[in-house]
Write an enzyme that holds these catalytic residues in place. Structure first.
Site, short mmCIF file in Angstrom:
data_model
loop_
_atom_site.label_atom_id
_atom_site.label_comp_id
_atom_site.label_asym_id
_atom_site.label_seq_id
_atom_site.Cartn_x
_atom_site.Cartn_y
_atom_site.Cartn_z
N ASN A 14 0.92 -1.17 0.00
CA ASN A 14 0.00 0.00 0.00
C ASN A 14 0.94 1.20 0.00
O ASN A 14 1.68 1.39 0.97
CB ASN A 14 -0.86 -0.07 1.25
CG ASN A 14 -1.87 1.06 1.38
OD1 ASN A 14 -2.32 1.32 2.49
ND2 ASN A 14 -2.29 1.70 0.30
N GLN A 47 -2.05 6.65 -1.85
CA GLN A 47 -2.37 7.86 -1.08
C GLN A 47 -1.17 8.81 -1.02
O GLN A 47 -0.01 8.36 -1.03
CB GLN A 47 -2.77 7.50 0.37
CG GLN A 47 -4.19 7.01 0.55
CD GLN A 47 -4.33 5.52 0.36
OE1 GLN A 47 -3.42 4.73 0.62
NE2 GLN A 47 -5.50 5.11 -0.10
N CYS A 76 -5.44 6.64 7.69
CA CYS A 76 -4.73 5.65 6.87
C CYS A 76 -3.77 4.90 7.79
O CYS A 76 -2.83 5.52 8.31
CB CYS A 76 -3.96 6.34 5.74
SG CYS A 76 -3.00 5.20 4.73
N ASN A 78 -1.78 1.95 7.28
CA ASN A 78 -0.44 1.63 6.77
C ASN A 78 0.39 2.91 6.68
O ASN A 78 1.60 2.90 6.95
CB ASN A 78 -0.54 0.99 5.36
CG ASN A 78 -1.04 -0.44 5.43
OD1 ASN A 78 -0.70 -1.19 6.34
ND2 ASN A 78 -1.85 -0.82 4.48
N ASN A 164 -12.14 6.47 9.38
CA ASN A 164 -12.73 6.34 8.04
C ASN A 164 -13.72 5.19 8.05
O ASN A 164 -13.69 4.33 8.92
CB ASN A 164 -11.62 6.14 6.99
CG ASN A 164 -10.74 4.93 7.30
OD1 ASN A 164 -10.84 4.29 8.33
ND2 ASN A 164 -9.87 4.61 6.36
N HIS A 166 -15.76 1.75 7.11
CA HIS A 166 -15.49 0.41 6.56
C HIS A 166 -16.75 -0.44 6.62
O HIS A 166 -17.48 -0.41 7.62
CB HIS A 166 -14.37 -0.28 7.36
CG HIS A 166 -13.02 0.32 7.12
ND1 HIS A 166 -12.15 -0.15 6.18
CD2 HIS A 166 -12.43 1.40 7.68
CE1 HIS A 166 -11.06 0.58 6.19
NE2 HIS A 166 -11.19 1.54 7.07
N ASN A 197 -14.92 2.08 2.38
CA ASN A 197 -13.90 1.04 2.15
C ASN A 197 -14.56 -0.32 2.40
O ASN A 197 -15.29 -0.49 3.39
CB ASN A 197 -12.73 1.24 3.13
CG ASN A 197 -12.07 2.59 2.94
OD1 ASN A 197 -11.37 2.83 1.97
ND2 ASN A 197 -12.32 3.52 3.88
N GLU A 215 -10.49 -0.22 -1.57
CA GLU A 215 -10.43 1.04 -0.85
C GLU A 215 -11.20 2.16 -1.57
O GLU A 215 -11.10 2.32 -2.80
CB GLU A 215 -8.98 1.49 -0.69
CG GLU A 215 -8.21 0.72 0.36
CD GLU A 215 -6.95 1.46 0.78
OE1 GLU A 215 -6.94 2.70 0.76
OE2 GLU A 215 -5.96 0.77 1.12
N ARG A 216 -11.92 2.93 -0.78
CA ARG A 216 -12.53 4.16 -1.29
C ARG A 216 -11.43 5.02 -1.90
O ARG A 216 -10.38 5.17 -1.29
CB ARG A 216 -13.19 4.90 -0.14
CG ARG A 216 -13.75 6.26 -0.46
CD ARG A 216 -14.40 6.90 0.74
NE ARG A 216 -13.47 7.15 1.83
CZ ARG A 216 -13.79 7.84 2.93
NH1 ARG A 216 -15.01 8.32 3.07
NH2 ARG A 216 -12.92 8.02 3.89
N CYS A 224 -4.53 -2.79 3.51
CA CYS A 224 -5.25 -1.63 4.06
C CYS A 224 -5.19 -1.74 5.58
O CYS A 224 -5.76 -2.69 6.15
CB CYS A 224 -6.71 -1.63 3.58
SG CYS A 224 -7.67 -0.24 4.23
N GLY A 227 -8.43 -1.09 7.24
CA GLY A 227 -9.30 -2.22 6.86
C GLY A 227 -9.02 -3.45 7.69
O GLY A 227 -9.93 -4.17 8.10
N1 LIG Z 1 -8.92 4.60 1.21
C1 LIG Z 1 -9.06 5.00 2.62
C2 LIG Z 1 -7.81 5.81 3.07
C3 LIG Z 1 -6.54 4.94 3.09
C4 LIG Z 1 -6.69 3.78 4.04
C5 LIG Z 1 -5.67 2.65 3.87
N2 LIG Z 1 -4.66 2.84 2.86
C6 LIG Z 1 -5.08 2.24 5.21
O1 LIG Z 1 -3.95 1.74 5.24
O2 LIG Z 1 -5.80 2.38 6.23
C7 LIG Z 1 -10.32 5.89 2.76
O3 LIG Z 1 -10.74 6.46 1.76
O4 LIG Z 1 -10.85 5.98 3.88
#
Ligand SMILES: N[C@H](CCC[C@H](N)C(=O)O)C(=O)O
Length: 282
Positions: A14, A47, A76, A78, A164, A166, A197, A215-216, A224, A227
């Protein structure tokens, strides 16, 4: 033209464009983030992660996250591991554990002696125990406790907030889960006006899952972090996983360790890798 220094990093594949917004001026609103994210014509990343001075008392840094589609989001996982490694290697702090302000709260990543990073991701949040909907062939119906698509019957979608949003589904086999089809469909579903997500969790045993995440704002990624946290929280709440135990989360890009028990905060551990430093004009 402005020159911007950045560092390419990743957590289990990621991948991120890390920007030190303290040592150099950077206004994300003026930057072509989606163009930079393109894996052929740009830098290529899932990202962009921005380091800023904190606004909140008690925080060491502020952490802002922008998806490959350019949208700013709340968290995020990671990236948080890469964040603390980047802060230390940039000489922005001599602490091994830092207090980081995000859009939705505080996280505390800690660099371990073996080079791995452990992050206190804070406490998860939950929506009222509703099972949102049934998706059959892209249409939507009324609320139901089961979701069936492509003949795949996945029980209970668990909504878990890690800052975020999920949606976690328990599936029999991640390798034939309809990640793209479902992942796409749920972005457009009226139940998720902020999009979502989407995690597909296969339970191997009470301390081991396999996970894929659409992922969103980025599509399916190699891993993720939030996630993985959301999946373990959902698994513990469904009594499929052992509360408080270190759960092994197998993702396409590698393995994270996540633990959580009801009422507690989610702890996540895993690697953070620095790939190269670069500079881009914009
Ligand atoms: N796509 C996620 C952000 C990155 C999360 C992911 N890369 C992680 O490691 O948590 C969102 O729109 O909420």
């Amino acid at each position: 033209m402005t020159m911007l220094k950045f560092t390419k990093m990743h957590g289990l594949g990621n991948d991120f464009m890390m920007v030190d917004g303290i040592s150099q001026p950077f206004d994300p609103a003026a930057a072509p983030i989606a163009a930079w994210a393109d894996r052929r014509t740009g830098i290529g990343f899932d990202q962009l992660l921005l380091v800023e001075r904190p606004a909140r008392a008690g925080a060491d840094f502020r952490y802002r996250i922008f998806n490959a589609d350019g949208g700013e989001v709340e968290q995020c996982g990671n990236g948080a591991r890469c964040f603390v490694k980047f802060i230390i290697e940039q000489g922005l702090s001599d602490k091994r554990e830092i207090v980081v302000e995000t859009a939705k709260g505080i996280i505390k990543p800690r660099m371990n002696d073996d080079g791995s990073v452990t992050v206190n991701m804070g406490a998860p949040t939950f929506v009222p125990e509703e099972i949102p909907f049934v998706l059959r062939g892209g249409e939507t119906a009324g609320a139901s406790s089961h979701i069936v698509v492509n003949g795949l019957d996945s029980a209970e979608m668990s909504m878990v907030g890690m800052g975020n949003p999920h949606a976690v589904m328990w599936v029999g086999d991640v390798d034939d889960a309809p990640v793209e089809g479902w992942g796409e469909a749920l972005q457009r579903h009226p139940r998720f006006p902020e999009r979502v997500n989407v995690g597909f969790m296969q339970v191997v045993d009470k301390t081991h899952i396999k996970l894929r995440v659409y992922e969103r704002g980025a599509g399916e990624t190699q891993a993720c972090g939030t996630g993985a946290c959301a999946a373990v929280v959902a698994g513990v709440r469904l009594n499929l996983l052992e509360a408080g135990a270190d759960v092994r989360v197998d993702l396409p890009g590698g393995e994270l360790t996540v633990s959580w028990q009801e009422g507690g905060e989610v702890m996540m551990s895993g690697p953070a890798v620095r790939v190269f430093d670069g500079e881009v004009a914009y």
